[in-house]
Write a protein that holds these residues in place. Sequence first.
Motif, PDB file in Angstrom:
ATOM      1  N   ASN A  11       2.651  -4.325  -2.274  1.00 32.47           N
ATOM      2  CA  ASN A  11       3.542  -2.633  -2.529  1.00 32.47           C
ATOM      3  C   ASN A  11       4.001  -2.337  -0.593  1.00 32.47           C
ATOM      4  OD1 ASN A  11       5.568  -2.809  -4.675  1.00 32.47           O
ATOM      5  ND2 ASN A  11       2.971  -2.189  -5.657  1.00 32.47           N
ATOM      6  N   LEU A  12       2.140  -2.745  -0.005  1.00 34.21           N
ATOM      7  CA  LEU A  12       2.244  -1.789   1.441  1.00 34.21           C
ATOM      8  C   LEU A  12       3.085  -3.025   2.343  1.00 34.21           C
ATOM      9  CD1 LEU A  12      -1.897  -2.228   0.990  1.00 34.21           C
ATOM     10  CD2 LEU A  12      -0.093  -0.139   1.232  1.00 34.21           C
ATOM     11  N   ASN A  13       3.604  -3.488   1.569  1.00 31.12           N
ATOM     12  CA  ASN A  13       4.363  -3.896   2.833  1.00 31.12           C
ATOM     13  C   ASN A  13       5.923  -3.201   2.788  1.00 31.12           C
ATOM     14  OD1 ASN A  13       5.145  -5.370  -0.007  1.00 31.12           O
ATOM     15  ND2 ASN A  13       6.841  -6.269   0.460  1.00 31.12           N
ATOM     16  N   MET A  14       5.974  -2.728   1.768  1.00 31.35           N
ATOM     17  CA  MET A  14       7.252  -0.772   2.116  1.00 31.35           C
ATOM     18  C   MET A  14       6.395   0.074   2.004  1.00 31.35           C
ATOM     19  SD  MET A  14       9.275  -3.348  -0.304  1.00 31.35           S
ATOM     20  CE  MET A  14      10.557  -1.679  -0.254  1.00 31.35           C
ATOM     21  N   SER A  27       5.690   2.046   8.589  1.00 31.70           N
ATOM     22  CA  SER A  27       5.712   1.240   8.378  1.00 31.70           C
ATOM     23  C   SER A  27       4.229   0.086   8.990  1.00 31.70           C
ATOM     24  CB  SER A  27       6.317   0.223   8.871  1.00 31.70           C
ATOM     25  OG  SER A  27       5.885  -0.177  10.564  1.00 31.70           O
ATOM     26  N   LEU A  28       3.855  -0.852   8.176  1.00 29.60           N
ATOM     27  CA  LEU A  28       3.301  -1.939   7.845  1.00 29.60           C
ATOM     28  C   LEU A  28       2.848  -2.331   9.680  1.00 29.60           C
ATOM     29  CD1 LEU A  28       0.117  -2.574   6.836  1.00 29.60           C
ATOM     30  CD2 LEU A  28       1.475  -4.573   5.251  1.00 29.60           C
ATOM     31  N   ALA A  29       3.212  -2.763   9.908  1.00 29.12           N
ATOM     32  CA  ALA A  29       3.985  -3.280  10.865  1.00 29.12           C
ATOM     33  C   ALA A  29       3.526  -2.059  12.212  1.00 29.12           C
ATOM     34  CB  ALA A  29       5.018  -3.877  11.721  1.00 29.12           C
ATOM     35  N   ALA A  30       3.514  -0.644  12.081  1.00 30.60           N
ATOM     36  CA  ALA A  30       3.096   0.554  13.020  1.00 30.60           C
ATOM     37  C   ALA A  30       1.922   0.816  12.826  1.00 30.60           C
ATOM     38  CB  ALA A  30       3.641   1.742  12.576  1.00 30.60           C
ATOM     39  N   ILE A  31       1.227   0.122  11.636  1.00 27.91           N
ATOM     40  CA  ILE A  31      -0.427   0.496  11.397  1.00 27.91           C
ATOM     41  C   ILE A  31      -0.626  -1.165  11.993  1.00 27.91           C
ATOM     42  CG2 ILE A  31      -2.136  -0.158   9.240  1.00 27.91           C
ATOM     43  CD1 ILE A  31       0.670   2.195   7.673  1.00 27.91           C
ATOM     44  N   GLU A  32      -0.461  -1.975  12.155  1.00 25.10           N
ATOM     45  CA  GLU A  32      -1.115  -2.471  12.772  1.00 25.10           C
ATOM     46  C   GLU A  32      -0.948  -2.849  14.760  1.00 25.10           C
ATOM     47  OE1 GLU A  32       1.089  -6.821  11.395  1.00 25.10           O
ATOM     48  OE2 GLU A  32       0.456  -6.108   9.422  1.00 25.10           O
ATOM     49  N   LEU A  33       0.192  -2.165  14.815  1.00 24.85           N
ATOM     50  CA  LEU A  33      -0.060  -1.714  15.905  1.00 24.85           C
ATOM     51  C   LEU A  33      -1.419  -0.624  16.841  1.00 24.85           C
ATOM     52  CD1 LEU A  33       3.490  -1.864  17.360  1.00 24.85           C
ATOM     53  CD2 LEU A  33       2.307  -3.599  17.959  1.00 24.85           C
ATOM     54  N   LEU A  34      -1.200   0.264  15.860  1.00 30.40           N
ATOM     55  CA  LEU A  34      -2.285   1.143  16.070  1.00 30.40           C
ATOM     56  C   LEU A  34      -4.110   0.652  15.931  1.00 30.40           C
ATOM     57  CD1 LEU A  34      -2.744   4.525  15.892  1.00 30.40           C
ATOM     58  CD2 LEU A  34      -3.392   4.280  13.514  1.00 30.40           C
ATOM     59  N   VAL A  35      -4.229  -0.040  14.781  1.00 34.65           N
ATOM     60  CA  VAL A  35      -5.153  -1.070  15.308  1.00 34.65           C
ATOM     61  C   VAL A  35      -5.864  -1.903  15.571  1.00 34.65           C
ATOM     62  CG1 VAL A  35      -6.301  -2.631  12.850  1.00 34.65           C
ATOM     63  CG2 VAL A  35      -5.718  -0.658  11.993  1.00 34.65           C
ATOM     64  N   ARG A  36      -4.684  -2.965  16.104  1.00 33.93           N
ATOM     65  CA  ARG A  36      -4.865  -3.388  17.535  1.00 33.93           C
ATOM     66  C   ARG A  36      -5.155  -2.841  19.074  1.00 33.93           C
ATOM     67  NH1 ARG A  36      -2.905  -8.852  16.383  1.00 33.93           N
ATOM     68  NH2 ARG A  36      -1.817  -9.137  14.705  1.00 33.93           N
ATOM     69  N   LYS A  37      -4.275  -1.905  18.865  1.00 33.74           N
ATOM     70  CA  LYS A  37      -4.905  -0.899  20.452  1.00 33.74           C
ATOM     71  C   LYS A  37      -6.716  -1.106  19.855  1.00 33.74           C
ATOM     72  CE  LYS A  37      -4.563   3.238  22.200  1.00 33.74           C
ATOM     73  NZ  LYS A  37      -3.652   4.398  22.627  1.00 33.74           N
ATOM     74  N   ARG A  38      -6.961  -0.078  18.974  1.00 33.39           N
ATOM     75  CA  ARG A  38      -8.050   0.316  18.336  1.00 33.39           C
ATOM     76  C   ARG A  38      -8.910  -1.326  18.785  1.00 33.39           C
ATOM     77  NH1 ARG A  38     -12.276   2.566  20.224  1.00 33.39           N
ATOM     78  NH2 ARG A  38     -13.979   2.873  18.974  1.00 33.39           N
ATOM     79  N   ALA A  39      -9.100  -2.475  17.737  1.00 39.29           N
ATOM     80  CA  ALA A  39      -9.466  -3.306  18.268  1.00 39.29           C
ATOM     81  C   ALA A  39      -9.406  -4.000  19.676  1.00 39.29           C
ATOM     82  CB  ALA A  39      -8.948  -4.645  17.280  1.00 39.29           C
ATOM     83  N   GLU A  40      -8.720  -3.983  20.308  1.00 36.59           N
ATOM     84  CA  GLU A  40      -9.031  -4.253  22.300  1.00 36.59           C
ATOM     85  C   GLU A  40     -10.205  -3.348  22.604  1.00 36.59           C
ATOM     86  OE1 GLU A  40      -5.640  -4.070  25.308  1.00 36.59           O
ATOM     87  OE2 GLU A  40      -5.014  -5.437  23.781  1.00 36.59           O
ATOM     88  N   GLU A  41      -9.743  -1.921  22.189  1.00 41.36           N
ATOM     89  CA  GLU A  41     -11.337  -1.500  22.855  1.00 41.36           C
ATOM     90  C   GLU A  41     -11.831  -1.976  22.336  1.00 41.36           C
ATOM     91  OE1 GLU A  41      -9.660   2.393  21.715  1.00 41.36           O
ATOM     92  OE2 GLU A  41      -7.507   2.962  23.156  1.00 41.36           O
ATOM     93  N   LEU A  42     -12.279  -2.154  20.878  1.00 38.87           N
ATOM     94  CA  LEU A  42     -13.756  -1.971  20.517  1.00 38.87           C
ATOM     95  C   LEU A  42     -13.978  -4.132  20.697  1.00 38.87           C
ATOM     96  CD1 LEU A  42     -13.167  -0.368  17.085  1.00 38.87           C
ATOM     97  CD2 LEU A  42     -15.127  -0.543  19.013  1.00 38.87           C
ATOM     98  N   ASN A  43     -13.038  -4.685  21.610  1.00 40.35           N
ATOM     99  CA  ASN A  43     -13.398  -5.965  21.980  1.00 40.35           C
ATOM    100  C   ASN A  43     -13.406  -6.920  20.231  1.00 40.35           C
ATOM    101  OD1 ASN A  43     -13.685  -8.245  23.332  1.00 40.35           O
ATOM    102  ND2 ASN A  43     -15.645  -8.317  23.417  1.00 40.35           N
ATOM    103  N   GLY A  76      -4.390  -1.629  -2.785  1.00 43.68           N
ATOM    104  CA  GLY A  76      -3.485  -1.225  -3.591  1.00 43.68           C
ATOM    105  C   GLY A  76      -3.432  -1.031  -4.498  1.00 43.68           C
ATOM    106  N   ALA A  77      -3.011  -1.121  -5.813  1.00 41.07           N
ATOM    107  CA  ALA A  77      -3.156  -1.340  -7.312  1.00 41.07           C
ATOM    108  C   ALA A  77      -3.935  -2.246  -8.086  1.00 41.07           C
ATOM    109  CB  ALA A  77      -2.056  -1.519  -8.236  1.00 41.07           C
ATOM    110  N   TRP A  78      -4.801  -3.436  -7.044  1.00 42.63           N
ATOM    111  CA  TRP A  78      -6.558  -4.399  -7.466  1.00 42.63           C
ATOM    112  C   TRP A  78      -6.857  -3.501  -7.626  1.00 42.63           C
ATOM    113  CZ3 TRP A  78      -2.968  -8.189  -3.839  1.00 42.63           C
ATOM    114  CH2 TRP A  78      -2.120  -8.621  -4.855  1.00 42.63           C
ATOM    115  N   THR A  79      -6.543  -2.335  -6.677  1.00 39.16           N
ATOM    116  CA  THR A  79      -8.076  -1.645  -6.567  1.00 39.16           C
ATOM    117  C   THR A  79      -9.108  -1.359  -8.055  1.00 39.16           C
ATOM    118  OG1 THR A  79      -7.593  -0.507  -4.582  1.00 39.16           O
ATOM    119  CG2 THR A  79      -9.124   0.705  -5.903  1.00 39.16           C
ATOM    120  N   HIS A  80      -8.397  -1.471  -9.065  1.00 43.09           N
ATOM    121  CA  HIS A  80      -7.917  -0.549 -10.388  1.00 43.09           C
ATOM    122  C   HIS A  80      -8.889  -1.462 -11.423  1.00 43.09           C
ATOM    123  CE1 HIS A  80      -6.456   3.324  -7.807  1.00 43.09           C
ATOM    124  NE2 HIS A  80      -5.539   2.466  -7.918  1.00 43.09           N
TER     125      HIS A  80
END
Length: 150
Positions: A11-14, A27-43, A76-80
């Motif tokens: 359900n995280l695609n939603m 959106s998940l795509a927006a989160i991915e962009l945020l993470v990519r930016k930080r990953a670039e800073e951390l090499n 997601g729900a698999w956590t539990h």
Amino acid sequence: MRKITILNGPNLNMLGIREPGVYGKESLAAIELLVRKRAEELNISVSFFQTNHEGEMIDRIHSSYGNDDGIIINPGAWTHYSYAIRDALSAVSLPVVEVHLSNIHKREAFRHVSVVAPIAVGQIAGFGALGYVLALDAIAGQVPSGDSKA
């Protein structure tokens, strides 16, 4: 370069559509962009995977063995209840950080227990999309710099 894979379960695609008051408007795509930016800073090299199918998630976790330096997972729900995902994460012997957008400990009682947390380096919950960035920072501290495959 260190390689971290970021896995997202059912359900995280939603995201952005599904209960934005609980999971946020990003959106998940927006989160991915945020993470990519930080990953670039951390090499750090990051790859992303989302599935609604437990077997596909297990296969993706297995493919991390020998290829990745760590895993960030929002099960997601698999956590539990997914001991199969927990076992797959244990099998690959990589540092794991569990992340949740909402604070699972402030929600329904069934969400308070994670079968993944006991085998994870740590769990980050309740910070929305920022939780993924915090997870990346946390796992970066667990994975040696440079070529860890040497």
